[in-house]
Motif scaffolding. Structure first.
Motif, PDB file in Angstrom:
ATOM      1  N   THR A  42      23.136  44.510  84.432  1.00 21.67           N
ATOM      2  CA  THR A  42      22.894  43.703  83.242  1.00 21.67           C
ATOM      3  C   THR A  42      21.551  44.063  82.614  1.00 21.67           C
ATOM      4  O   THR A  42      21.424  44.142  81.387  1.00 21.67           O
ATOM      5  CB  THR A  42      22.931  42.209  83.601  1.00 21.67           C
ATOM      6  OG1 THR A  42      24.216  41.909  84.135  1.00 21.67           O
ATOM      7  CG2 THR A  42      22.676  41.344  82.392  1.00 21.67           C
ATOM      8  N   GLN A  81      28.570  38.257  79.079  1.00 17.06           N
ATOM      9  CA  GLN A  81      29.370  37.924  80.257  1.00 17.06           C
ATOM     10  C   GLN A  81      30.052  36.561  80.092  1.00 17.06           C
ATOM     11  O   GLN A  81      31.190  36.369  80.451  1.00 17.06           O
ATOM     12  CB  GLN A  81      28.451  37.916  81.483  1.00 17.06           C
ATOM     13  CG  GLN A  81      29.175  37.663  82.774  1.00 17.06           C
ATOM     14  CD  GLN A  81      28.334  38.043  83.978  1.00 17.06           C
ATOM     15  OE1 GLN A  81      27.294  38.656  83.853  1.00 17.06           O
ATOM     16  NE2 GLN A  81      28.807  37.689  85.150  1.00 17.06           N
ATOM     17  N   ASP A 157      29.215  43.076  78.971  1.00 20.39           N
ATOM     18  CA  ASP A 157      28.717  42.665  80.282  1.00 20.39           C
ATOM     19  C   ASP A 157      29.815  41.929  81.039  1.00 20.39           C
ATOM     20  O   ASP A 157      30.181  40.821  80.685  1.00 20.39           O
ATOM     21  CB  ASP A 157      27.482  41.764  80.119  1.00 20.39           C
ATOM     22  CG  ASP A 157      26.751  41.582  81.439  1.00 20.39           C
ATOM     23  OD1 ASP A 157      27.240  42.117  82.458  1.00 20.39           O
ATOM     24  OD2 ASP A 157      25.691  40.932  81.447  1.00 20.39           O
ATOM     25  N   GLU A 158      30.324  42.564  82.072  1.00 17.31           N
ATOM     26  CA  GLU A 158      31.400  41.991  82.895  1.00 17.31           C
ATOM     27  C   GLU A 158      32.463  41.325  82.028  1.00 17.31           C
ATOM     28  O   GLU A 158      32.693  40.118  82.136  1.00 17.31           O
ATOM     29  CB  GLU A 158      30.827  40.976  83.878  1.00 17.31           C
ATOM     30  CG  GLU A 158      29.656  41.545  84.657  1.00 17.31           C
ATOM     31  CD  GLU A 158      29.756  41.318  86.147  1.00 17.31           C
ATOM     32  OE1 GLU A 158      30.791  40.819  86.602  1.00 17.31           O
ATOM     33  OE2 GLU A 158      28.813  41.689  86.862  1.00 17.31           O
TER      34      GLU A 158
HETATM   35 MG   LIG Z   1      24.993  40.959  85.486  1.00 18.11          MG
END
Ligand SMILES: [Mg+2]
Ligand SMILES: Nc1ncnc2c1ncn2[C@@H]1O[C@H](COP(=O)(O)OP(=O)(O)OP(=O)(O)O)[C@@H](O)[C@H]1O
Lengths: 352, 280, 276
Positions: A42, A81, A157-158
């Motif tokens: 991240t 995320q 992000d994810e």
């Molecule tokens: Mg992360």
């Protein structure tokens, strides 16, 4: 190289979140940033986006050093995320937000938003609020919102972390197809190896703030260069001393031996086995059913190995004595990993 | 409020029924005696000598002046605390910096200070024995025993009322939405207005109501700093005190009844806001 | 994980405004109290606070605040329990009324309670039959402080009670524990930190309370004179050093109270977050 990071360092207090990160990404590629939790994925993504400043090093996009370019001027789309959808705005307003900020004319905004919502398959949901959407739908909105200003680089992000397993599978292939269609250079973060292998054109493996290895999924999987990469993929059995496995070369300063399930062939004593002579005897300690077949835990030479068999092969029972043949293993020396082949594979086989 | 639990465990034996009814009884009695009855007393005392006496007391010149001063002080307290509350909440929740914890503690400090002491510290800061008193005198600025002192003391006693409603809401909301908006090029005020404010709208309104309530009713601090100049530095609660101490009970309660009505209004507003805020 | 954001604007502006207003309204005035008392010698300070009248005012203040907070701790738990666990008519109104002491100006509460509990008042008249005087005695002060403090305990206990996992009690019930046992052994321990928090907050507030007490107390030296009242009368005689000294003692007392409350509250917050 379209995106380049050169000797990036980043500390949080005393903690080194990025340690001399140097990596390049080609235009149009879909890159997976893969590593365990806390490995600094991240952080890398946020520094590229300008949400975080590196302590030292250069970030280059399209040939220009952008360290001092404010985040909003970098032409980057970012999918958080948590999606970070604006909770008090409708789907339409969420996607339109960036365009409104850029002072685009109203009819152009409307057209673009509808086009994007069509693209992500959410037409007709314009008036909904994020709380009225499913996880997968929210992710699509976040995706559309990030794409709206036509970014040259898309960071995710994810993107699948908050979605349940079944939908995640669908979304993966959907996202891959979508990004290929649009041709936008993209980097997505994940800690799921299967996801990275399935979706990415190229994988960057991070560990403890450092880049371990970069390569196509096939390369990083089958030809790990570092001890960490070798032990990261698959379902490795890791043990210290492999000298009992006599069919392998002995390396100096060897630390760990790593054996993946697909490196192991387990056969019943009664079954025919090509390398029967060089197989070792093992005792089955555990038999588990899995979706893909049967997973075995076999003790050989004092080492517990994981192996697989398919359903259509004869059943094996706990406590049964079996033949175990190991095709290959990774051996680590310090930070590097070396692939060793079973010597029997090179010898002529005499079938009796 | 969870009422689900009662179904299973809390409604069976006779004994439990007895406990339940006696606890409800005790509660109702307590609320009636301690909270409702004083309110009723104010109203009945106010109208003891009829409506004419009541309206004369309420329409009295000094009363009107006290109302205006109270509104003025409350307005400034709400305005300053709004600016402060929004800034403090933004600074404390959107950024990480050294000394943040201390800052948060300092903001909460005033509520633990006795109102009398709150008044005293402004007396010491701006009064005759203060080192800056000569400066103030030269500039012809009166703070102590004047309206600015009342306003300052009121701000002090209501200081954290708005920020402490906002901070937990912003804390739990995180910073992702703001970052996303900033990434798309939105400027500070746009981010606040379009992204952040909708989250804190109800908490903010709630804080304003609490702040206004306390500001209108503040007695001790204002009492110290005001100098009790009738028609000049008397707020409504001070006016009530003066009338009461002069044994003018009916006018005292008449003026108090205005404050009672405001209090009820505030309670209703409070519960409406809380209800709406919860729904969201 | 929260991070210091480099893209969210307004750090300088908002922190600057925060510090500026905080300084003018809180820090400088509080500092002036310290500066002023620093000019006094230790013997002067001790002189002031050991005056019998001052000592007795501390005693009255602490005693009445303590008793009132104790009563509030008990009543607060009962009220919170009734409001969370039972349904009954007027429940919403009762719930809203709890907040009345926050909304009603203390002076109004003071004169209303005085009128009510004086010998000529409704409640005072009733108790006068038994020879009990309320207004103008320490009982009167305690009554006023109960009024002021009740919402602190109720609002501290209520959310914990709401969050308390019923499965917990049900488990105890299934195991055959009696209702009383469940309350004492299972529920009450969970509530203790919240009760303590509410008690502490109420106590801190009661120590400094002035408006509601000044009317009902009667302000007889050595009998019903509370510490804030002494500060007030010293001020009226322009004896600022005495007033400041007494204020300092009260301030330290309330900071200690607050500190203890904070310690307990932090533990409580962890439980609240960790629990269901
Ligand atoms: Mg992360
Ligand atoms: N603002 C911060 N302050 C202190 N430490 C931080 C901060 N941000 C990140 N870290 C630390 O830096 C390390 C890397 O964090 P990062 O978020 O980049 O990890 P990640 O690889 O994305 O992990 P995950 O898969 O859990 O999201 C972590 O150990 C984290 O605790």
């Amino acid at each position: 190289m379209y995106v380049e990071l050169k000797h990036i360092n980043k500390h949080f207090g005393n903690f080194k979140a990025s340690d001399d990160v140097t990596v390049g990404i080609e235009k149009g590629k879909l890159i997976g940033l893969l590593g365990p939790s806390g490995s600094g994925k991240t952080t890398i993504l946020r520094m590229i986006a300008g949400l975080e400043n590196p302590d030292s090093g250069e970030i280059i996009i399209d040939g220009k050093v952008i360290n001092d370019v404010p985040a909003s001027k970098r032409g980057i789309g970012f999918v958080f995320q948590s999606y970070a959808l604006f909770r008090y705005m409708t789907v339409f307003d969420n996607v339109a937000f960036g365009l409104k900020i850029a002072k685009k004319p109203a009819n152009e905004i409307k057209e673009r938003v509808h086009e994007l919502l069509e693209l992500v398959g959410l037409s007709g949901l314009e008036k909904r609020y994020p709380s009225e959407l499913s996880g997968g739908q929210r992710q699509r909105v976040a995706f559309a919102r990030a794409l709206a200003p036509n970014p040259q680089l898309l960071l995710l992000d994810e993107p699948f972390a908050a979605i349940d397993a079944k939908v995640r599978q669908e979304l993966r292939s959907w996202l891959k197809g979508m990004i290929q269609k649009l041709g936008v250079t993209s980097i997505f973060v994940t800690h799921d190896q299967d996801e990275a292998i399935e979706v990415a054109d190229e994988i960057i493996i991070t560990n403890r703030g450092r880049i371990e290895q970069v390569g196509t999924p096939y390369e990083v999987y089958s030809n790990p260069k570092t001890a960490f990469t070798a032990s990261f993929f698959g379902q490795p059995s890791i043990f210290k001393d492999y000298s009992n496995f006599r069919r392998f070369d002995v390396l100096e300063n060897a630390e760990n031996a790593i054996v993946r399930p697909e490196f192991v062939k387990v056969t019943k004593k009664t079954e025919v086995q090509k390398y029967k002579n060089s197989a070792e005897e093992g005792v089955v300690e555990e038999v588990d059913f899995r979706g893909y077949g049967i997973e075995l835990r076999v003790r050989v030479n004092g080492v517990l190995l994981t192996a697989r068999r398919s359903f259509d092969q004869p059943r094996i029972k706990v406590g049964e004595k079996v033949d175990v043949f190991i095709y290959r293993m990774f051996v680590t020396q310090g930070d590097t990993a070396t692939l060793l082949e079973n010597k029997s594979l090179r010898e002529p086989v005499v079938v009796i | 409020m969870s009422t689900a639990i009662q179904g299973g465990l809390h409604r069976d034996t006779k004994g439990s029924k007895l406990v339940r009814y006696s606890l409800i009884g005790i509660s109702l009695l307590f609320v009636f005696l301690m909270l409702i009855l004083p309110l009723i007393t104010v109203i009945t005392e106010a109208f003891k000598q009829g409506f004419a006496v009541y309206s004369k007391a309420v329409a009295d010149d000094y009363t009107i002046k006290a109302i205006l001063l109270t509104l003025e002080a409350s307005f400034f307290a709400v305005a300053i605390n709004t600016v402060f509350g929004l800034c403090a909440a933004w600074s404390l929740t959107k950024f990480k910096f050294k000394g943040k914890k201390i800052l948060a503690t300092l903001i909460d400090l005033p509520v633990t200070v006795s109102p009398i002491i709150a008044g005293l510290i402004f007396l010491l800061t701006f009064g005759r024995q203060s080192p800056i008193f000569p400066l103030l005198q030269d500039a012809d600025i009166k703070i102590v025993f004047a309206v600015p002192g009342i306003v300052l003391a009121t701000i002090f006693v209501t200081f954290p009322f708005i920020s402490r409603e906002l901070i937990p809401v912003l804390e739990s909301q995180g910073t992702d939405e703001e970052e996303a908006a900033a990434l798309m090029g939105a400027k500070g005020f746009t981010i606040f207005r379009r992204i952040t404010f909708p989250h804190i709208k109800w908490a903010f309104l709630y804080g304003v109501v609490l702040c206004a309530a306390r500001a209108m009713g503040e007695f001790g601090a204002v009492s110290v700093i005001s100098g009790h100049l009738r028609g000049k530095t008397n707020t409504l609660p001070l006016h009530v005190e003066i009338l009461f101490n002069e044994f003018q009970y009916v006018p005292a309660f008449a003026v108090a009844s205005i404050l009672v009505m405001l209090a009820i209004l505030i309670l209703v507003a409070r519960s409406v806001i809380e209800h709406k805020g919860r729904k969201k | 994980m929260k991070r210091k954001s480099v893209v969210i604007p307004g750090f300088g502006l908002t922190t600057g405004v925060t510090l500026a207003i905080l300084s003018v309204v809180v820090l400088i005035p509080l500092a002036s109290l310290v500066v002023f008392s620093a000019q006094m010698s230790a013997s002067e300070i001790i002189d002031v606070i050991t005056r019998p009248r001052v000592l007795s005012s501390f005693k009255v203040s602490f005693l009445t605040a303590f008793v009132a907070s104790l009563i509030n701790a008990v009543m607060g738990v009962i009220l919170a329990w009734v409001l969370v666990r039972y349904t009954f008519p007027l429940k919403r109104i009762v719930d809203g009324t709890i907040e009345l002491p926050f909304a009603l100006p203390t002076a109004v509460a003071g004169i209303a309670l005085t009128a009510l509990t004086a010998d000529t008042g409704l409640v005072g008249g009733f108790f006068a039959n038994f020879g009990i005087k309320i207004a103008f005695t320490r009982i009167g002060i305690t009554v006023a402080l109960v009024f002021i403090g009740i919402p602190f305990v109720v609002r501290a206990v209520q959310p914990v009670l709401e969050k308390l996992d019923p499965a917990y009690e049900e488990a105890a019930g299934v195991l055959g524990a009696s209702r009383m046992r469940i309350f004492w052994k299972v529920i009450l321990p969970e509530l203790i930190p919240a009760i303590f928090t509410g008690f502490g907050l109420a106590f801190g507030r009661c120590l400094g309370e002035y408006g509601s007490v000044v009317f009902i107390a009667g302000n007889m030296p050595f009998e019903t004179e509370i510490a804030p009242l002494i500060i007030m009368s010293e001020l009226q005689e322009y004896d600022y050093s005495s007033a400041t000294t007494i204020a300092l003692v009260m301030l330290v007392a309330s900071f200690i109270t607050l500190f203890l409350v904070n310690v307990v509250q932090n533990r409580n917050a962890k439980i609240l977050k960790g629990g269901s």
